[in-house]
Design an enzyme around this catalytic site. Structure first.
Site, mmCIF file in Angstrom:
data_model
loop_
_atom_site.group_PDB
_atom_site.id
_atom_site.type_symbol
_atom_site.label_atom_id
_atom_site.label_comp_id
_atom_site.label_asym_id
_atom_site.label_seq_id
_atom_site.Cartn_x
_atom_site.Cartn_y
_atom_site.Cartn_z
ATOM 1 N N ASP A 31 -76.631 43.815 36.797
ATOM 2 C CA ASP A 31 -75.482 43.379 37.596
ATOM 3 C C ASP A 31 -75.853 43.217 39.073
ATOM 4 O O ASP A 31 -76.744 43.900 39.573
ATOM 5 C CB ASP A 31 -74.352 44.412 37.434
ATOM 6 N N HIS A 48 -78.511 34.192 40.108
ATOM 7 C CA HIS A 48 -78.837 34.294 38.677
ATOM 8 C C HIS A 48 -80.301 33.913 38.429
ATOM 9 O O HIS A 48 -80.982 34.504 37.600
ATOM 10 C CB HIS A 48 -77.902 33.426 37.840
ATOM 11 N N LEU A 142 -93.270 45.440 22.396
ATOM 12 C CA LEU A 142 -91.906 45.656 22.889
ATOM 13 C C LEU A 142 -90.915 44.662 22.264
ATOM 14 O O LEU A 142 -91.184 43.466 22.213
ATOM 15 C CB LEU A 142 -91.917 45.486 24.421
HETATM 16 C C1 IPE Z 1 -71.461 42.817 33.078
HETATM 17 O O1 IPE Z 1 -71.383 42.446 34.405
HETATM 18 C C2 IPE Z 1 -72.020 41.696 32.254
HETATM 19 C C3 IPE Z 1 -73.430 41.354 32.469
HETATM 20 C C4 IPE Z 1 -74.236 41.957 33.282
HETATM 21 C C5 IPE Z 1 -73.922 40.249 31.680
HETATM 22 P P1 IPE Z 1 -70.032 41.851 35.028
HETATM 23 O O2 IPE Z 1 -70.321 41.564 36.443
HETATM 24 O O3 IPE Z 1 -69.544 40.728 34.201
HETATM 25 O O4 IPE Z 1 -69.032 43.076 34.880
HETATM 26 P P2 IPE Z 1 -67.648 43.352 35.641
HETATM 27 O O5 IPE Z 1 -66.780 42.161 35.435
HETATM 28 O O6 IPE Z 1 -67.953 43.558 37.089
HETATM 29 O O7 IPE Z 1 -67.121 44.582 35.006
HETATM 30 C C1 IPE Z 2 -74.736 39.773 36.704
HETATM 31 O O1 IPE Z 2 -74.516 39.492 38.039
HETATM 32 C C2 IPE Z 2 -75.013 38.532 35.884
HETATM 33 C C3 IPE Z 2 -73.958 38.187 34.925
HETATM 34 C C4 IPE Z 2 -72.851 38.832 34.730
HETATM 35 C C5 IPE Z 2 -74.176 36.981 34.129
HETATM 36 P P1 IPE Z 2 -73.073 39.074 38.579
HETATM 37 O O2 IPE Z 2 -72.960 37.589 38.517
HETATM 38 O O3 IPE Z 2 -72.018 39.822 37.864
HETATM 39 O O4 IPE Z 2 -73.168 39.539 40.082
HETATM 40 P P2 IPE Z 2 -71.996 40.169 40.960
HETATM 41 O O5 IPE Z 2 -71.482 41.358 40.217
HETATM 42 O O6 IPE Z 2 -70.965 39.113 41.123
HETATM 43 O O7 IPE Z 2 -72.655 40.541 42.233
HETATM 44 MG MG MG Z 3 -71.102 41.599 38.236
#
Ligand code: IPE
Ligand code: IPE
Ligand code: MG
Length: 251
Positions: A31, A48, A142
């Site tokens: 995240d 990303h 792995l």
């Molecule tokens: C969880 O992250 C999903 C992934 C890392 C793929 P999100 O960014 O979507 O989670 P929330 O919405 O903050 O809980």
């Molecule tokens: C995680 O990073 C990637 C996915 C959920 C696909 P985020 O896109 O959720 O990044 P933040 O949480 O907005 O910083």
């Molecule tokens: Mg996120």
């Protein structure tokens, strides 16, 4: 294990691990890509992309440590609610990532597997996933398990549907339903439960990730945004894990 070789010998940082107590399976909620980009005034899609690049170091380290399974949360069932252009760019990046990394992963004896409902993913991504699974299917190193259109609740719903249809068809009875049976109908049927869960970016929640499998998992949180997460952070998480006492309800 030659972790020292991977990081260069450092007097200040201790990278030693207890080789008797290496987790078999680590799951990661990757995240913070969006906030990483925002901090740099970049579009979220570049966050990303940087997130994909961060994976290489983590996978390499996991392989050197001798981890058996690394599950990575790449796209959740809830992530479809993001703006359409962000969803498309994530899907496109996943295709690109698999195309670019397939050979290297294969060379490193990594086996790619997935959890989640792949049927809703764009055709080209489904094809790329099938290709890399086929290419790496006999590898013995792995296992990198990519959670794609994955949701813990969705996984349980799909499992319960499968079990009910077997009961309706007369192949099973309700008396047979127990924890082991349910686990055998999950996407992770062939995979041991993670001993350690890592979530980056400072958020302390599961966001619908492996809600069944994480019942007794140790959690490790870091403020680090995912694109900045390195193999050495993985080692730090494992060191912390190795200092914990897992009681499983006993004394
Ligand atoms: C969880 O992250 C999903 C992934 C890392 C793929 P999100 O960014 O979507 O989670 P929330 O919405 O903050 O809980
Ligand atoms: C995680 O990073 C990637 C996915 C959920 C696909 P985020 O896109 O959720 O990044 P933040 O949480 O907005 O910083
Ligand atoms: Mg996120």
């Amino acid at each position: 294990m030659d972790i020292m070789k991977l990081f260069g010998k450092s007097k200040e940082v201790d990278y030693s691990l207890d080789s008797e107590n290496i987790p078999q399976h680590i799951a990661i909620i990757m995240d913070g890509n969006g906030r990483w980009a925002k901090k740099r005034q970049l579009p979220r899609s570049l966050g990303h992309r940087a997130g994909g690049e961060a994976l290489r170091d983590v996978i390499e380290t996991a392989a050197v440590i001798g981890l058996k399974y690394l599950t990575i949360y790449a796209f959740s069932t809830e992530n479809w609610s993001r703006p359409q252009d962000e969803v498309s760019s994530i899907m496109q990046l996943l295709v690109e990532y698999l195309k670019k990394e397939a050979k290297e992963l294969h060379k490193n004896n990594v086996k790619i597997i997935t959890i989640g409902d792949l049927s809703r993913l764009p055709r080209d991504l489904q094809q790329e996933v099938e290709k890399v699974k086929e290419l790496t299917k006999d590898n013995t190193g792995l296992r990198v398990n990519i959670a794609l259109n994955y949701g813990g609740r969705d996984e349980l719903v799909r499992a319960f549907k499968k079990i009910s249809s077997e009961i309706v068809a007369g192949n099973r009875t309700t008396d047979e339903i127990n924890e082991e049976l349910i686990a055998n109908y999950l996407d992770t049927a062939e995979i041991p439960e993670p001993e350690l869960l890592i979530r980056t970016s400072g958020e302390c929640r599961l966001s619908n990730f492996m809600i069944w499998q994480l019942s007794y998992t140790e959690f490790w949180f870091t403020d680090c945004y995912w694109p900045d997460f390195k193999g050495k952070d993985l080692v730090e998480a494992i060191q912390d894990y190795q200092n914990r006492e897992r009681r499983f309800g006993k004394v």
